[in-house]
Design an enzyme around this catalytic site. Structure first.
Site, PDB file in Angstrom:
ATOM      1  N   SER A   1       0.812  -1.221   0.000  1.00  0.00           N
ATOM      2  CA  SER A   1       0.000   0.000   0.000  1.00  0.00           C
ATOM      3  C   SER A   1       0.846   1.272   0.000  1.00  0.00           C
ATOM      4  O   SER A   1       1.915   1.330   0.609  1.00  0.00           O
ATOM      5  CB  SER A   1      -0.917   0.023   1.235  1.00  0.00           C
TER       6      SER A   1
ATOM      7  N   SER B   1       2.049  -3.800   7.995  1.00  0.00           N
ATOM      8  CA  SER B   1       1.815  -4.653   9.164  1.00  0.00           C
ATOM      9  C   SER B   1       3.105  -5.308   9.636  1.00  0.00           C
ATOM     10  O   SER B   1       3.897  -5.776   8.823  1.00  0.00           O
ATOM     11  CB  SER B   1       0.793  -5.738   8.824  1.00  0.00           C
TER      12      SER B   1
ATOM     13  N   GLU C   1      -4.123 -13.836   0.895  1.00  0.00           N
ATOM     14  CA  GLU C   1      -4.507 -12.959   2.003  1.00  0.00           C
ATOM     15  C   GLU C   1      -6.021 -12.938   2.179  1.00  0.00           C
ATOM     16  O   GLU C   1      -6.532 -12.913   3.295  1.00  0.00           O
ATOM     17  CB  GLU C   1      -3.992 -11.546   1.744  1.00  0.00           C
TER      18      GLU C   1
END
Length: 380
Positions: A135, A167, A250
């Site tokens: 991202s 993350s 994911e």
């Protein structure tokens, strides 16, 4: 180092589940189950790191990863079943989760033999934590618009750019990063995937505090960071194809199993608190049915993966992402508006955490586009 005890091969998923449930009964740290609310962030991180090693010792790390790389050589079905059982047993969520559920499958499907041998064993035994560099501030839903660039130099690339919502970045030794490598190439053909050392000069982090108060993510800045050519996954320009496989994992595999466990727990909490009130009978029945449909879809995804039906796997994963993300928002909405006052701290946190789930991992709008265009064949 302690010798790893490999779990005996399961003849079927039901027998595997019986053994796994018995192992979890004694393996989950009492300190985690009984004192989680009183533990500091550092103490929780240490227990989560230790849990990764405990899984490896017990033979439950990388259940669907081939044995030659330190896994157990089973399948996605066993991964999902174990994750659900671990949630019910209140087991910690290990820090190596991204590496196990995303990086290792990516390297098996798209990486070189050298990359598999170098990186997967240290993911399986919990020695190395990975994070995901996809991202960007201007390329969230439109991942093909990524602006991070990897410029070719002698022996590799120099990476520059900023990734957000990274993350596990605060714990990670390595990051898998999607970046532009050819500004002249067409859309979708200008991206490549890289395995980046996070402990070298030029990598810096800034914590991102969420609306719930938690800090799960960081903004990651790469300034003139060197990446060896041997750490490119696939060929130049293969990044989009590799990333799509990662996103499928994911949206449809172990990550979703973790969400199912959390949603199931929240629905059970609501049933206990409101189940006797006829005002909520219909709403609770609907949430309960939708929760078990997520579980059913999870097992369907596992069957498709085992059959090698990648096209159907991606379709089913997109459906699953829509199902669980919108369901969790509905569950937390009922909890914060009608849950008992004594549970308001829990529901406030869950409600705020759930606001982002229809955005990350592919927005609901993106999932609907995928289904309408690629499954139903509707015009753009």
């Amino acid at each position: 180092m302690t010798t790893q005890t490999v779990a005996e091969p399961a003849r079927d998923v039901e027998q595997f589940a019986v053994r796994a449930e018995e192992w979890l009964r004694t393996a989950v740290p009492t300190r985690w189950k009984d004192n989680r609310g009183a533990l500091t962030s550092h103490e929780m991180d240490e227990l989560r790191r230790q849990w990764d090693f405990t899984l490896w010792e017990g033979g439950y790390s990388g259940l669907s990863i081939p044995k030659e790389y330190g896994g157990q050589g089973l399948g996605l079905a066993e991964e999902i079943v174990f994750h659900v059982l671990a949630g019910k047993a209140q087991a910690p969520d290990g820090l190596a989760r991204v590496g196990k559920s995303l990086v290792a499958p990516m390297l098996i499907s798209s990486g070189s033999e050298e990359q598999r041998a170098t990186y997967i064993p240290s993911i399986m035994n919990g020695q190395e934590v990975w994070c995901q560099g996809f991202s960007e501030a201007r390329a969230g839903s439109d991942m093909a618009n990524i602006q991070a660039r990897a410029r070719r130099v002698d022996g590799g690339y120099v990476l520059n750019g900023t990734k957000t919502w990274t993350s596990f970045a605060q714990h990670a030794r390595r990051c898998f990063v999607l970046a532009q490598t050819d500004s002249e190439a067409g859309r979708y053909r200008n991206l490549s995937m890289f395995l980046v050392d996070m402990e070298q000069p030029g990598v810096s982090l800034s914590d991102i505090r969420q609306i719930s108060g938690a800090v799960h993510f960081a903004e990651t800045l790469f300034e003139d960071v060197f990446v060896a050519e041997s750490d490119r996954v696939g060929n130049d320009g293969d990044g989009w194809k590799v990333a799509m496989r990662v996103l499928g994992d994911e949206r449809g595999g172990i990550e979703t199993a973790a969400r199912y466990v959390e949603i199931r727990s929240d629905v059970d909490t609501l049933l206990q608190a409101l189940g006797d009130d006829p005002l909520y009978t219909g709403a609770l029945r609907d949430l309960d049915i939708r929760t078990e449909l997520v579980h059913w879809q999870l097992m369907k995804v596992a069957d498709l993966e085992a059959a090698g039906d990648q096209f159907s796997f991606v379709r089913a994963a997109s459906v699953l992402k829509l199902m669980w993300s919108e369901l969790w928002q509905d569950v937390t909405r009922l909890g914060i508006t009608h849950g008992p006052v004594r549970q308001q701290k829990h529901w406030s946190y869950q409600y705020l955490e759930a606001r982002a789930v229809t955005i990350y991992g592919g927005t609901s709008e993106i999932q609907r586009n995928i289904l309408s265009e690629r499954v139903l064949g509707l015009p753009k």
